[in-house]
Enzyme design. Sequence first.
Site, PDB file in Angstrom:
ATOM      1  N   ALA A 108       0.853  -1.189   0.000  1.00 39.20           N
ATOM      2  CA  ALA A 108       0.000   0.000   0.000  1.00 39.20           C
ATOM      3  C   ALA A 108       0.886   1.235   0.000  1.00 39.20           C
ATOM      4  O   ALA A 108       2.024   1.182   0.484  1.00 39.20           O
ATOM      5  CB  ALA A 108      -0.875  -0.009   1.250  1.00 39.20           C
TER       6      ALA A 108
ATOM      7  N   GLU B  10       4.422  -5.289   7.161  1.00 38.79           N
ATOM      8  CA  GLU B  10       3.634  -4.245   7.830  1.00 38.79           C
ATOM      9  C   GLU B  10       4.063  -4.007   9.271  1.00 38.79           C
ATOM     10  O   GLU B  10       4.033  -2.884   9.763  1.00 38.79           O
ATOM     11  CB  GLU B  10       2.142  -4.619   7.806  1.00 38.79           C
ATOM     12  CG  GLU B  10       1.482  -4.497   6.448  1.00 38.79           C
ATOM     13  CD  GLU B  10       1.595  -5.751   5.602  1.00 38.79           C
ATOM     14  OE1 GLU B  10       2.452  -6.615   5.906  1.00 38.79           O
ATOM     15  OE2 GLU B  10       0.844  -5.867   4.623  1.00 38.79           O
TER      16      GLU B  10
ATOM     17  N   GLU C 288      -0.804  -9.348  -0.729  1.00 36.78           N
ATOM     18  CA  GLU C 288      -2.224  -9.642  -0.454  1.00 36.78           C
ATOM     19  C   GLU C 288      -3.044  -9.691  -1.750  1.00 36.78           C
ATOM     20  O   GLU C 288      -3.956 -10.512  -1.887  1.00 36.78           O
ATOM     21  CB  GLU C 288      -2.777  -8.613   0.537  1.00 36.78           C
ATOM     22  CG  GLU C 288      -2.182  -8.833   1.937  1.00 36.78           C
ATOM     23  CD  GLU C 288      -2.481  -7.703   2.896  1.00 36.78           C
ATOM     24  OE1 GLU C 288      -2.049  -6.563   2.612  1.00 36.78           O
ATOM     25  OE2 GLU C 288      -3.129  -7.946   3.921  1.00 36.78           O
TER      26      GLU C 288
ATOM     27  N   GLY D  19       0.410  -5.122   0.897  1.00 37.81           N
ATOM     28  CA  GLY D  19      -0.770  -5.194   0.040  1.00 37.81           C
ATOM     29  C   GLY D  19      -0.457  -5.831  -1.303  1.00 37.81           C
ATOM     30  O   GLY D  19      -1.342  -6.421  -1.946  1.00 37.81           O
TER      31      GLY D  19
HETATM   32  N1  CAA Z   1       4.581   3.450  -0.221  1.00 40.43           N
HETATM   33  C1  CAA Z   1       5.031   4.651  -0.608  1.00 40.43           C
HETATM   34  N2  CAA Z   1       6.289   4.860  -1.074  1.00 40.43           N
HETATM   35  C2  CAA Z   1       7.103   3.807  -1.138  1.00 40.43           C
HETATM   36  C3  CAA Z   1       6.698   2.527  -0.741  1.00 40.43           C
HETATM   37  C4  CAA Z   1       5.363   2.358  -0.279  1.00 40.43           C
HETATM   38  N3  CAA Z   1       4.888   1.164   0.078  1.00 40.43           N
HETATM   39  N4  CAA Z   1       7.731   1.683  -0.893  1.00 40.43           N
HETATM   40  C5  CAA Z   1       8.745   2.413  -1.387  1.00 40.43           C
HETATM   41  N5  CAA Z   1       8.379   3.694  -1.542  1.00 40.43           N
HETATM   42  C6  CAA Z   1       9.168   4.804  -2.087  1.00 40.43           C
HETATM   43  C7  CAA Z   1      10.309   5.198  -1.180  1.00 40.43           C
HETATM   44  O1  CAA Z   1       9.896   6.138  -0.223  1.00 40.43           O
HETATM   45  C8  CAA Z   1      11.292   5.774  -2.180  1.00 40.43           C
HETATM   46  O2  CAA Z   1      10.867   7.085  -2.475  1.00 40.43           O
HETATM   47  P1  CAA Z   1      11.929   8.234  -2.821  1.00 40.43           P
HETATM   48  O3  CAA Z   1      12.687   7.749  -4.012  1.00 40.43           O
HETATM   49  O4  CAA Z   1      11.086   9.429  -3.053  1.00 40.43           O
HETATM   50  O5  CAA Z   1      12.789   8.346  -1.599  1.00 40.43           O
HETATM   51  C9  CAA Z   1      11.082   4.921  -3.435  1.00 40.43           C
HETATM   52  O6  CAA Z   1       9.794   4.328  -3.271  1.00 40.43           O
HETATM   53  C10 CAA Z   1      12.092   3.817  -3.607  1.00 40.43           C
HETATM   54  O7  CAA Z   1      12.153   3.068  -2.384  1.00 40.43           O
HETATM   55  P2  CAA Z   1      13.542   2.610  -1.755  1.00 40.43           P
HETATM   56  O8  CAA Z   1      14.494   3.747  -1.735  1.00 40.43           O
HETATM   57  O9  CAA Z   1      13.225   1.945  -0.467  1.00 40.43           O
HETATM   58  O10 CAA Z   1      14.027   1.568  -2.844  1.00 40.43           O
HETATM   59  P3  CAA Z   1      14.747   0.170  -2.648  1.00 40.43           P
HETATM   60  O11 CAA Z   1      14.934  -0.351  -4.026  1.00 40.43           O
HETATM   61  O12 CAA Z   1      15.930   0.310  -1.752  1.00 40.43           O
HETATM   62  O13 CAA Z   1      13.698  -0.786  -1.880  1.00 40.43           O
HETATM   63  C11 CAA Z   1      11.555  -1.812  -1.425  1.00 40.43           C
HETATM   64  C12 CAA Z   1      12.484  -1.157  -2.482  1.00 40.43           C
HETATM   65  C13 CAA Z   1      12.177  -3.126  -0.945  1.00 40.43           C
HETATM   66  C14 CAA Z   1      10.238  -2.090  -2.077  1.00 40.43           C
HETATM   67  C15 CAA Z   1      11.404  -0.856  -0.224  1.00 40.43           C
HETATM   68  O14 CAA Z   1      11.040   0.421  -0.707  1.00 40.43           O
HETATM   69  C16 CAA Z   1      10.357  -1.261   0.775  1.00 40.43           C
HETATM   70  O15 CAA Z   1      10.613  -2.087   1.619  1.00 40.43           O
HETATM   71  N6  CAA Z   1       9.160  -0.618   0.708  1.00 40.43           N
HETATM   72  C17 CAA Z   1       8.133  -0.729   1.711  1.00 40.43           C
HETATM   73  C18 CAA Z   1       7.453  -2.072   1.694  1.00 40.43           C
HETATM   74  C19 CAA Z   1       6.348  -2.104   2.717  1.00 40.43           C
HETATM   75  O16 CAA Z   1       6.531  -1.828   3.887  1.00 40.43           O
HETATM   76  N7  CAA Z   1       5.144  -2.477   2.262  1.00 40.43           N
HETATM   77  C20 CAA Z   1       4.004  -2.597   3.124  1.00 40.43           C
HETATM   78  C21 CAA Z   1       3.171  -1.367   3.028  1.00 40.43           C
HETATM   79  S1  CAA Z   1       1.824  -1.420   4.165  1.00 40.43           S
HETATM   80  C22 CAA Z   1       0.635  -2.368   3.418  1.00 40.43           C
HETATM   81  O17 CAA Z   1       0.800  -2.826   2.328  1.00 40.43           O
HETATM   82  C23 CAA Z   1      -0.598  -2.524   4.270  1.00 40.43           C
HETATM   83  C24 CAA Z   1      -1.633  -3.386   3.736  1.00 40.43           C
HETATM   84  O18 CAA Z   1      -1.825  -4.479   4.236  1.00 40.43           O
HETATM   85  C25 CAA Z   1      -2.544  -2.939   2.684  1.00 40.43           C
END
Ligand code: CAA
Length: 705
Positions: free
Chosen positions: A63, A132, A112, A109
């Site tokens: 998400a 999460e 999911e 998500g």
């Molecule tokens: N939402 C919004 N922005 C996100 C994002 C997310 N889920 N995941 C990554 N981004 C953004 C980062 O903030 C970053 O933005 P900037 O370039 O502006 O700084 C950009 O995407 C690239 O991210 P990274 O610098 O982290 O890139 P990476 O290649 O090193 O890593 C990744 C990629 C492994 C996907 C890492 O970004 C990550 O772990 N993301 C979060 C994953 C996460 O926690 N997902 C769960 C979300 S909650 C959810 O999904 C709830 C639900 O049940 C519905």
Amino acid sequence: MSNLVRYDVQNGVAVLTIDNPPVNALSPEVWEAIEAAVARGVADPSAVAMVLIGAGSTFIAGADIKIFDVLKTREDSLARSATIHALLKRLEDATKPLVAAIHGNALGGGLEIALACHFRVAATDARVGQPEVLLGIIPGAGGTQRLPRLCGAQMALQMCTDGKPVPAPRALAAGIIDDLVEGDLLTGAIAFATAKARAVKIRKTREITLGIERVRAGLEACEAARAALAKTARGLGAPFAAVSAIEAGLQRTFDAGSLRERELFAACVVSTESKALRHLFFAEREVAKVPDIPKDTPVGEIKRAAVVGAGTMGGGIAMAYANAGIPVLLKEVDDAALQRGLATIRKNYDVTMSKGKMTAEQVEKTMALITPTTSYDGFDQVDIVTEAVFENMELKKATFAQLGKVTRPNCILASNSSTLDIDQFAGASGRPSQVLGHHYFSPANVMKLLEIVRGRDTSREVIATSLKLAKRLGKVGVVVGNCFGFVANRMLAYYMREAYLLLEEGASVPQIDRALTEFGLPVGPFGMQDIAGIDVGARIRQYLTSIGKTRAEGPQSAIPDRLYAMGRYGQKTGAGWYKYEPGSRTRISDPLIDQMAEEEAAKRGLERRPIADEEIIARITTALANEGARVLEDGYATRAGDIDIIYCHGFGFPRASGGPMFYAETMGLATVLARVKEYRGRFGDYWEPAPLLEKLVAEGRGLYS
Ligand code: CAA
């Protein structure tokens, strides 16, 4: 049709390509676009099946984390997750096979959605996960209900409570995905979807039932997970909520379990824990963005490195380079010192190996990247030198003068000084634009923080190269200004001063340490100093006295210097703030310290009193926030979030409180300011409100706006 999900038909299969750079995060519009594309695929007579795939480097990273800020109340959140749950059910009810094709990451998500598809195929190097919990929430789109139906409760519990992604081959073995695709993912996914369409049978994850035995084993696993978390996740809410949601899924129908998941998710998303962890997620990424260092700043390549000084810090820094695969020269003054340093490195690797984190072969390969030397031969071949000699201004200046002669003009010269003026080293080197601070935290091969200290003349390219290097070394690089102690140690002086004064006023060393570990720090101030060495701080005070300065103005406790004079340097001498049995690190409290505290209190005319744990926490966190506000105002840190990152990664400040500045913001800056003023009245003028704090409170603004 929206551009967020592109639609085309290839070989009779509808290909739905999510295209929301950089990581296909699920904004509300993306959810809607996916649903619309699936509906189109179902209605399209030219398509017999559908493949959902991500454009760019990843499937879906979850998400969009920013949207959680919009969910202000539990009710907002319940309503939002009800919409998502219903949408996923409609996807699952699609009448043509829907295959998720995963590359990069399917997280949160993203996983999911994949679980609600009928089948999942993945590239061999893809990863799936429910991270999460690292954001203080639980999977809120059915993950706690569908995942256990595929892989069993035990594995689902692991994934939802530690948040670590699972590599595709393991996910295949566990039943989370159905096939691995070698070669082109889309081609493989289309072939898989076509075959499934012929086989007709659509499998809905929500309709899978676990047999009675698996349910019983699952419920036991929930109990075991709770007991384990009671030790590892004390004080946190999300990991326990994830267990409860999975447990509900084992005990109830899919719909009833899903409702429980939504309720638990709604409670988590509005919690301080989640707000703090979401703040850190973005702060960790923001930190690499330095206002006057644009993205296109040229970055030098670091192919070879050198470290001067093979003591605790130098050895750890050399290990950090070797671990990242960068060959490194390690220099000492004589062979005896060099052998001591190498023996420590060897011992550290042996410990890593005994924990099963490295094989003997990997250790030998990594050690081979470290070349010991007692001369400067080969320094003309390296791209960076890190100086890690004794914390002494004259010695460091002499080292930099030498480095200026033996290295190439474009070689970066970094100092691991924890306090001293980088500009003086820069001057001594003869090429100030190449000089800066690389302040590592002990043990340098483990701790993730790297303070990148910008000198007056440090070039932008050298800063940009350092930021990139930090990432390569597996560290979080934070650019800070060149003031005494930089950011971490400058603030630490105020933290320690308050700890000393609390001791003199009536608290005890074990009480103060316990109060802070219960607050969430891995170790309290006195335990930490016994590890770092009481001699280190004493020598810094001696140096400051020699140049007519003090670390933190106001009353200074004499106890640390008294311990230093007694040779009680901490663990390494068997006594410091605590006593230690030979060869043991178990802290034994020492009545002598209480006696010293009484003597010092008497000298200052203080009547000692019982002090509550709450006062200890309040005074220490207020001291940090007040000095942090000064650091910000003086421009030594770019953002409040940078200070939070420094404290969470450098000192293990509890992440669930978001760092010292976020913690202050959560308390309310007006409350923090009122405390500073109250303490000034009670304890003296050394408690002086930071002007920035007063200004923000007067204007009704926060540290992050
Ligand atoms: N939402 C919004 N922005 C996100 C994002 C997310 N889920 N995941 C990554 N981004 C953004 C980062 O903030 C970053 O933005 P900037 O370039 O502006 O700084 C950009 O995407 C690239 O991210 P990274 O610098 O982290 O890139 P990476 O290649 O090193 O890593 C990744 C990629 C492994 C996907 C890492 O970004 C990550 O772990 N993301 C979060 C994953 C996460 O926690 N997902 C769960 C979300 S909650 C959810 O999904 C709830 C639900 O049940 C519905």
